[in-house]
Design a protein around this motif. Structure first.
Motif, PDB file in Angstrom:
ATOM      1  N   PRO A   8       0.809  -1.226   0.000  1.00  0.00           N
ATOM      2  CA  PRO A   8       0.000   0.000   0.000  1.00  0.00           C
ATOM      3  C   PRO A   8       0.841   1.275   0.000  1.00  0.00           C
ATOM      4  N   GLY A   9       0.593   2.156  -0.956  1.00  0.00           N
ATOM      5  CA  GLY A   9       1.195   3.483  -0.970  1.00  0.00           C
ATOM      6  C   GLY A   9       2.543   3.593  -1.656  1.00  0.00           C
ATOM      7  N   LEU A  10       3.199   2.473  -1.965  1.00  0.00           N
ATOM      8  CA  LEU A  10       4.533   2.553  -2.560  1.00  0.00           C
ATOM      9  C   LEU A  10       4.458   2.920  -4.041  1.00  0.00           C
ATOM     10  N   ASP A  11       5.105   4.017  -4.396  1.00  0.00           N
ATOM     11  CA  ASP A  11       5.194   4.474  -5.776  1.00  0.00           C
ATOM     12  C   ASP A  11       6.677   4.531  -6.132  1.00  0.00           C
ATOM     13  N   PHE A  12       7.145   3.555  -6.913  1.00  0.00           N
ATOM     14  CA  PHE A  12       8.577   3.468  -7.218  1.00  0.00           C
ATOM     15  C   PHE A  12       9.055   4.598  -8.112  1.00  0.00           C
ATOM     16  N   ASN A  13       8.128   5.353  -8.724  1.00  0.00           N
ATOM     17  CA  ASN A  13       8.527   6.511  -9.512  1.00  0.00           C
ATOM     18  C   ASN A  13       8.979   7.670  -8.623  1.00  0.00           C
ATOM     19  N   GLN A  14       8.702   7.589  -7.319  1.00  0.00           N
ATOM     20  CA  GLN A  14       9.139   8.613  -6.385  1.00  0.00           C
ATOM     21  C   GLN A  14      10.215   8.103  -5.423  1.00  0.00           C
ATOM     22  N   MET A  15      10.686   6.893  -5.669  1.00  0.00           N
ATOM     23  CA  MET A  15      11.661   6.276  -4.774  1.00  0.00           C
ATOM     24  C   MET A  15      12.965   5.995  -5.508  1.00  0.00           C
ATOM     25  N   VAL A  16      14.036   5.921  -4.744  1.00  0.00           N
ATOM     26  CA  VAL A  16      15.309   5.421  -5.275  1.00  0.00           C
ATOM     27  C   VAL A  16      15.755   4.263  -4.397  1.00  0.00           C
TER      28      VAL A  16
ATOM     29  N   VAL B 266      17.268   2.799   0.604  1.00  0.00           N
ATOM     30  CA  VAL B 266      15.878   3.096   0.251  1.00  0.00           C
ATOM     31  C   VAL B 266      15.594   4.541   0.631  1.00  0.00           C
ATOM     32  N   SER B 267      15.193   5.344  -0.349  1.00  0.00           N
ATOM     33  CA  SER B 267      14.831   6.730  -0.080  1.00  0.00           C
ATOM     34  C   SER B 267      13.757   7.171  -1.067  1.00  0.00           C
ATOM     35  N   TRP B 268      13.356   8.456  -0.988  1.00  0.00           N
ATOM     36  CA  TRP B 268      12.223   8.931  -1.777  1.00  0.00           C
ATOM     37  C   TRP B 268      12.222  10.454  -1.868  1.00  0.00           C
ATOM     38  N   LYS B 269      11.345  10.971  -2.740  1.00  0.00           N
ATOM     39  CA  LYS B 269      11.198  12.418  -2.877  1.00  0.00           C
ATOM     40  C   LYS B 269      10.544  13.029  -1.639  1.00  0.00           C
ATOM     41  N   HIS B 270      10.728  14.347  -1.491  1.00  0.00           N
ATOM     42  CA  HIS B 270      10.243  15.037  -0.293  1.00  0.00           C
ATOM     43  C   HIS B 270       8.721  14.978  -0.152  1.00  0.00           C
ATOM     44  N   ASP B 271       8.002  14.883  -1.285  1.00  0.00           N
ATOM     45  CA  ASP B 271       6.535  14.895  -1.212  1.00  0.00           C
ATOM     46  C   ASP B 271       5.936  13.490  -1.242  1.00  0.00           C
ATOM     47  N   PHE B 272       6.767  12.491  -0.997  1.00  0.00           N
ATOM     48  CA  PHE B 272       6.310  11.102  -1.036  1.00  0.00           C
ATOM     49  C   PHE B 272       5.162  10.869  -0.056  1.00  0.00           C
ATOM     50  N   PHE B 273       5.307  11.389   1.160  1.00  0.00           N
ATOM     51  CA  PHE B 273       4.284  11.192   2.179  1.00  0.00           C
ATOM     52  C   PHE B 273       3.087  12.125   1.938  1.00  0.00           C
ATOM     53  N   GLN B 274       3.350  13.321   1.407  1.00  0.00           N
ATOM     54  CA  GLN B 274       2.271  14.275   1.185  1.00  0.00           C
ATOM     55  C   GLN B 274       1.291  13.800   0.123  1.00  0.00           C
ATOM     56  N   THR B 275       1.806  13.137  -0.906  1.00  0.00           N
ATOM     57  CA  THR B 275       0.963  12.718  -2.024  1.00  0.00           C
ATOM     58  C   THR B 275       0.460  11.279  -1.905  1.00  0.00           C
ATOM     59  N   ALA B 276       0.807  10.618  -0.811  1.00  0.00           N
ATOM     60  CA  ALA B 276       0.413   9.217  -0.638  1.00  0.00           C
ATOM     61  C   ALA B 276      -1.112   9.081  -0.523  1.00  0.00           C
ATOM     62  N   THR B 277      -1.613   7.973  -1.014  1.00  0.00           N
ATOM     63  CA  THR B 277      -3.058   7.707  -0.983  1.00  0.00           C
ATOM     64  C   THR B 277      -3.446   6.871   0.231  1.00  0.00           C
ATOM     65  N   VAL B 278      -2.494   6.605   1.115  1.00  0.00           N
ATOM     66  CA  VAL B 278      -2.764   5.819   2.328  1.00  0.00           C
ATOM     67  C   VAL B 278      -2.327   6.628   3.536  1.00  0.00           C
ATOM     68  N   GLU B 279      -2.707   6.171   4.721  1.00  0.00           N
ATOM     69  CA  GLU B 279      -2.301   6.842   5.955  1.00  0.00           C
ATOM     70  C   GLU B 279      -0.792   6.721   6.156  1.00  0.00           C
ATOM     71  N   VAL B 280      -0.230   7.678   6.886  1.00  0.00           N
ATOM     72  CA  VAL B 280       1.213   7.707   7.124  1.00  0.00           C
ATOM     73  C   VAL B 280       1.698   6.403   7.740  1.00  0.00           C
ATOM     74  N   LYS B 281       0.984   5.917   8.747  1.00  0.00           N
ATOM     75  CA  LYS B 281       1.385   4.679   9.426  1.00  0.00           C
ATOM     76  C   LYS B 281       1.440   3.508   8.444  1.00  0.00           C
ATOM     77  N   THR B 282       0.460   3.437   7.558  1.00  0.00           N
ATOM     78  CA  THR B 282       0.426   2.362   6.566  1.00  0.00           C
ATOM     79  C   THR B 282       1.590   2.474   5.602  1.00  0.00           C
ATOM     80  N   LEU B 283       1.911   3.707   5.192  1.00  0.00           N
ATOM     81  CA  LEU B 283       3.023   3.914   4.261  1.00  0.00           C
ATOM     82  C   LEU B 283       4.358   3.523   4.898  1.00  0.00           C
ATOM     83  N   VAL B 284       4.536   3.871   6.164  1.00  0.00           N
ATOM     84  CA  VAL B 284       5.765   3.493   6.865  1.00  0.00           C
ATOM     85  C   VAL B 284       5.874   1.970   6.952  1.00  0.00           C
TER      86      VAL B 284
END
Length: 301
Positions: free
Chosen positions: A95-103, A125-143
């Motif tokens: 849930p929430g992982l978008d590899f286009n915003q991750m390295v 594993v890292s990501w763009k600064h807005d990865f969490f802001q644009t996520a379609t799931v809750e922060v806890k789920t994304l983590v």
């Protein structure tokens, strides 16, 4: 054999301060800091504000897949980053992982020239600064998805993982998530391996210790940024939610020998007084990783 240290700095929590600088000021500020602190690996927020980072000589850039922004810089004389030797999509949908915003590079750390030999390998594993802001799931789920993905990556590649990037989450909750997933996956792993180890003549009591190195690839620990003035955790203000969140921290496989994070004293490092209030408040975060100074003998060292 002796050990050396790999210097790691993150600018994710200091992004707000960096944005107070003009486009012309930002490269020179970063150049001075890089020349003074000499990090081996650097996490950046990864957006178009940092597009002109080619002024930082001697550092390679690792971009997100669509090549829009730099998320990682590294000392190209010592560190090599390449595509991971694993199909990321094979780990199943999370849930929430978008590899286009991750390295997700595989990293090799070498001894310095002229006898360059690989002394450390791990994944990042890292990501763009807005990865969490644009996520379609809750922060806890994304983590939870990030940690689960990193654990599967470690098991698949057989290499430990270092995670770094801006997370808008309270440290206590983050630590609970990491501990729970580490413990749950350890129990599942040991349960699966118990019968295999028994067939090889291992006693049940020996299974856990015998598989320590493998377990410590996917078991994670949070390396938090502690305050110098107290024993508390350094926090920063999240304007989007009007709440305090933990400043930069790193999450790493227990197999990696990482130091606790701390704020980088920019004035002390560069020898220059910082006049912009937000730059003084929002500082880069640093840590270090212990690495061998030469390969083990059985690898030809």
């Amino acid at each position: 054999m002796g050990n050396d240290n790999l210097s790691i700095i993150s600018f994710n929590s200091s992004r707000k301060g960096l944005l107070t600088l003009s486009d012309g000021q930002r490269p020179s500020y970063l150049q001075r800091l890089f020349e003074s602190a000499e990090p081996d690996i650097c996490f950046l927020p990864g957006d178009d504000k940092y597009a002109n980072l080619n002024v930082i000589r001697g550092y390679g850039q690792y971009t997100i897949p669509n090549a829009e922004a730099t998320v990682l810089l590294y000392d190209s004389n010592r560190v090599k980053m390449m595509e991971p030797k694993a199909s990321l999509n094979s780990f199943g949908p999370l849930p929430g992982l978008d590899f286009n915003q991750m390295v997700v590079p595989q990293v090799e750390v070498s001894t310095l020239q002229p006898y360059q030999q690989v002394v450390k390998e791990f994944s990042m594993v890292s990501w763009k600064h807005d990865f969490f802001q644009t996520a379609t799931v809750e922060v806890k789920t994304l983590v939870e998805s990030i940690i689960t993905f990193s654990q599967r990556l470690a098991i698949t590649t057989g290499k430990p993982v270092l995670i770094g990037g801006e997370m808008n989450i309270d440290f206590t909750i983050l630590n609970q998530i990491v501990n729970k997933l580490s413990n749950d996956n350890q129990e599942d792993f040991l349960s699966t391996m118990q019968s295999v180890m028994s067939e090889q003549g291992f006693l049940p009591s020996m299974t856990k210790s015998s598989l320590r190195d493998i377990r410590h690839l996917f078991m994670m620990k949070v390396f938090r940024c502690k305050s110098n003035s107290s024993n508390g955790v350094v926090k920063t203000w999240d304007d989007r939610k009007s709440t305090e969140v933990v400043a930069d921290c790193f999450i790493a496989s227990k197999h990696l020998q990482l130091a606790e994070a701390s704020l980088l004293d920019v004035e002390k490092v560069t020898g220059r007084q910082i006049c912009i209030p937000l730059l003084k408040t929002h500082k880069p975060t640093q840590t270090s990783m212990e690495i061998p100074v030469r390969p083990p003998r059985h690898h030809g060292g």
